[in-house]
Design a protein around this motif. Sequence first.
Motif, short mmCIF file in Angstrom:
data_model
loop_
_atom_site.label_atom_id
_atom_site.label_comp_id
_atom_site.label_asym_id
_atom_site.label_seq_id
_atom_site.Cartn_x
_atom_site.Cartn_y
_atom_site.Cartn_z
N ILE A 80 42.57 44.14 40.97
CA ILE A 80 42.51 44.21 39.51
C ILE A 80 41.30 43.44 39.00
CG2 ILE A 80 43.71 43.53 37.40
CD1 ILE A 80 46.34 44.19 38.85
N LYS B 138 38.44 45.01 36.56
CA LYS B 138 37.95 44.47 35.29
C LYS B 138 36.42 44.43 35.28
CE LYS B 138 41.90 41.35 34.55
NZ LYS B 138 42.29 39.93 34.40
N PRO C 227 47.71 47.44 36.96
CA PRO C 227 47.16 46.62 35.88
C PRO C 227 48.05 46.74 34.64
CG PRO C 227 45.87 48.62 36.16
CD PRO C 227 46.83 48.57 37.30
N ASP D 226 45.81 42.66 31.36
CA ASP D 226 44.63 42.76 32.22
C ASP D 226 43.51 43.51 31.51
OD1 ASP D 226 45.80 41.50 34.53
OD2 ASP D 226 46.89 43.37 34.92
#
Length: 526
Positions: A82, A86, A119, A123
């Motif tokens: 994750i 991002k 996610p 997030d």
Amino acid sequence: MPTFKNAKIFLGTDANHFASAMNITDGVVTHVGETDEVTDPDAIDLHGKTVLPGFVDAHTHPKYIADALHGVACTPPAVNSIAEMKTALKNSPAYGQGPSVWIEGWGFDESNLAEHRSPTIDDLDDVSTSQPIFIYRSDCHSSVGNSKALELAGIDANTPNPTGGVIGHFPDGRPNGYMKEVAATQLLIQAKSAQSYLADVDNMAKSSDHYLTNGIVAIGELMGRFRPYDSLQLYQDARTDGFKPKTAIYYVFNELMPGQVVKPTTQEDLRIAGIKVFMDGSISGETAYNKQPYPDGKSGVLLTNADRLKQAVWYASEHHLQVAIHAMGDAAIQLVIDVTADLTPWLDDRPSIRIEHASLLSDQMLKELNRARMNYALVTQPIFFFAEDESYRSYLNQAQFKNAYRIKSMLNSTAMLALSSDAPCTPWAEPDNPFVGIYAAVTRKAANQDVVNADEAITVPEAVLAYTNTGARVGGFTHNGQLRRGYAGDFVVLDQDIFTVPTDKIKDIQVEQTWMAGEKVYQKGD
């Protein structure tokens, strides 16, 4: 009126017939033969290159691909956590472009992420709270949105679940951003598309080169919609702007309004072909409807019961439409067979019923298909076991896994077999590369080099035929899939001979040229 010579031309009529020369007049093949027959001094010399009929991807999602091409691939090898997701989203060209510009991603599979979870809204809010963010899960059934996306879709803690879908929540009741199954995901998609029709047209037109690069000249749009706009209009406008692949649209049956009539059309390049029915979800999402439960004790989800399926089949027969039925789990496939096997087919130019994916087929189910009155097609995707081997081994028991993607058995059944991609609905960076699909069907090797049911391998010519001849016949592309007199002058020139390279090299083959109606529409390196 181009003439081609000195080629290895696979005719697509069967596994064995080749020619070395071909004439195309007014976009149609008028002659195939041998180079020593050619008298045209302007004939195009292909210098021994292998030529195939243009590929037909009978089950794909071009609107999603158009979105994905300007979105972020949240797949291995680039994204394995994750945190990396991002970072990838912050590197999107859409990032920082203003509150009306959606940041999009696709392809995550929580089992492949270091955190072993999906996610969440939090997030994605770490990436942006001012721009809406939308990420497809690998199966394209489920998705995740940030707080801005949910706001634009009108989703809050009190929003009820749509029929057939689930809006995820944290323990405190706050939406967690996870939209489970198609009905829930559509809430975000409709909010996104309602804001950006002209952008959708532009993205679709730009995606044309993606298909031509892969040698794909015809596609089945298996997620046709009337809201927030008509998919047919989207394709008409995109074609005006340069979109080239021939397209057959299948409208989602459960999204039709009461009394709404979908009529088939016969235009060669763009037509309405049928309706789409969802029986269940996906194996990697643990929502395919199975006879035996998953390790968590659940058996998946049944999205369409027998009565509703009967309504869809009746509707299709009344309006002379093909039915494409998404069924991955063995219980879902069994229900399709039980409802339809004894019915009289209503189409004579192609199978009346397509079973999409047909991921788990037992010997008994194959026997029932062979005995059926109904004429079936099995449209399956070897890219799934290639890219998702770990998920299948985690979620299926040994007996179920043995029945996974029985391509050779499908080919030997009375049903018509087509190979396709379901792109971009699998965690692989090139989900609709035909050579990856052919490689998987021939070698039965997954991306991690595991061998998946080796006895279900098929030959290279058989796999090519399933991406050309039968792909076209299943999808109703009556002038594609073969290179013989009267068929469209749609073909590809390969950089390697797919019939002689070592099978482990098949996935590395590339299209050197793509031709449609006798005109070159793609040249590698240009």
